[in-house]
Design a protein around this motif. Structure first.
Motif, PDB file in Angstrom:
ATOM      1  N   GLU A 147      77.310 -35.593   6.191  1.00 39.58           N
ATOM      2  CA  GLU A 147      76.281 -36.600   5.887  1.00 39.58           C
ATOM      3  C   GLU A 147      75.649 -37.177   7.146  1.00 39.58           C
ATOM      4  N   LYS A 148      76.431 -37.185   8.218  1.00 40.76           N
ATOM      5  CA  LYS A 148      75.893 -37.686   9.487  1.00 40.76           C
ATOM      6  C   LYS A 148      75.236 -36.583  10.310  1.00 40.76           C
ATOM      7  N   ASN A 149      75.152 -35.374   9.729  1.00 39.14           N
ATOM      8  CA  ASN A 149      74.565 -34.237  10.431  1.00 39.14           C
ATOM      9  C   ASN A 149      75.246 -33.955  11.766  1.00 39.14           C
ATOM     10  N   LEU A 150      76.561 -34.006  11.733  1.00 39.10           N
ATOM     11  CA  LEU A 150      77.306 -33.692  12.947  1.00 39.10           C
ATOM     12  C   LEU A 150      78.075 -32.393  12.750  1.00 39.10           C
ATOM     13  N   SER A 151      78.102 -31.578  13.788  1.00 34.96           N
ATOM     14  CA  SER A 151      78.970 -30.397  13.772  1.00 34.96           C
ATOM     15  C   SER A 151      80.387 -30.816  14.145  1.00 34.96           C
ATOM     16  N   GLN A 152      81.326 -29.956  13.853  1.00 28.22           N
ATOM     17  CA  GLN A 152      82.704 -30.244  14.278  1.00 28.22           C
ATOM     18  C   GLN A 152      82.753 -30.499  15.775  1.00 28.22           C
ATOM     19  N   GLN A 153      82.017 -29.706  16.533  1.00 25.47           N
ATOM     20  CA  GLN A 153      82.007 -29.877  17.977  1.00 25.47           C
ATOM     21  C   GLN A 153      81.460 -31.242  18.369  1.00 25.47           C
ATOM     22  N   ALA A 172      83.923 -33.892  17.566  1.00 23.13           N
ATOM     23  CA  ALA A 172      85.014 -33.803  18.540  1.00 23.13           C
ATOM     24  C   ALA A 172      84.620 -34.491  19.845  1.00 23.13           C
ATOM     25  N   ASP A 173      83.423 -34.215  20.334  1.00 19.94           N
ATOM     26  CA  ASP A 173      82.986 -34.842  21.578  1.00 19.94           C
ATOM     27  C   ASP A 173      82.957 -36.359  21.445  1.00 19.94           C
ATOM     28  N   LEU A 174      82.461 -36.843  20.326  1.00 24.32           N
ATOM     29  CA  LEU A 174      82.337 -38.288  20.139  1.00 24.32           C
ATOM     30  C   LEU A 174      83.691 -38.980  20.000  1.00 24.32           C
ATOM     31  N   THR A 175      84.710 -38.224  19.675  1.00 25.21           N
ATOM     32  CA  THR A 175      86.034 -38.827  19.461  1.00 25.21           C
ATOM     33  C   THR A 175      87.047 -38.381  20.511  1.00 25.21           C
ATOM     34  N   ASP A 176      86.584 -37.763  21.590  1.00 25.35           N
ATOM     35  CA  ASP A 176      87.484 -37.294  22.656  1.00 25.35           C
ATOM     36  C   ASP A 176      88.549 -36.359  22.112  1.00 25.35           C
ATOM     37  N   ALA A 177      88.150 -35.538  21.163  1.00 24.85           N
ATOM     38  CA  ALA A 177      89.059 -34.542  20.617  1.00 24.85           C
ATOM     39  C   ALA A 177      88.448 -33.163  20.874  1.00 24.85           C
ATOM     40  N   THR A 178      89.056 -32.157  20.284  1.00 27.78           N
ATOM     41  CA  THR A 178      88.493 -30.817  20.401  1.00 27.78           C
ATOM     42  C   THR A 178      88.043 -30.333  19.026  1.00 27.78           C
TER      43      THR A 178
END
Lengths: 67, 67
Positions: free
Chosen positions: A11-17, A20-26
């Motif tokens: 819904e936020k038009n975000l890819s997994q990548q 991940a970047d926004l949450t300091d994850a992979t």
DNA sequence: GCACTATGCAATAAATATTTTGCATATTAA
DNA sequence: TTAATATGCAAAATATTTATTGCATAGTGC
């Protein structure tokens, strides 16, 4: 399979990548959480929820009113 | 220091040991979570919340309306 | 066809949660 | 005083999350 998380991300038009970047994850970590393959830490859950504009309950709680 | 967790436990008249037993954890783990010393897994948070009759948000979410 | 993005899967390494064990203090009850 | 409960703290071992890297496929646009 954590559908609520996947739906909130899409819904936020975000890819997994991107999530991940926004949450300091992979990307792998996000993918596995969406697949219900493991058991993230509370801190990561909170980061994800805040990034997606949701609360913990909205993404990770199996509510009594789930269909 | 997770006061909300500690208060919810004390309101139920449970010791750290009793809550640990009910959630398949150890006394040390419960104590450290209450002290804010670490970062539990989502599964453990859910077990704790259900045991104490609360939701994730009520125990682990830093809400905007916190005083 | 070719580049590019998005996702899935898997092996290994690294970081960290959790357990186990033990000892300390304070409190309460016998 | 003594026993029992509740909690704190710490070291070592174990389990699990998370990162890293690489390769695979499907879809989209040039």
């Amino acid at each position: 399979m954590n559908m609520k998380l996947k739906l909130a991300r899409v819904e936020k038009n975000l890819s997994q990548q991107q999530l991940a970047d926004l949450t300091d994850a992979t990307r792998q970590t996000i993918g596995l959480i969406e697949k219900g393959k493991y058991n993230p830490s509370l801190n990561l859950c909170v980061k994800i929820a805040k990034t997606l504009g949701k609360t913990l309950d909205q993404l990770f709680w199996v509510g009594v009113d789930d269909s």
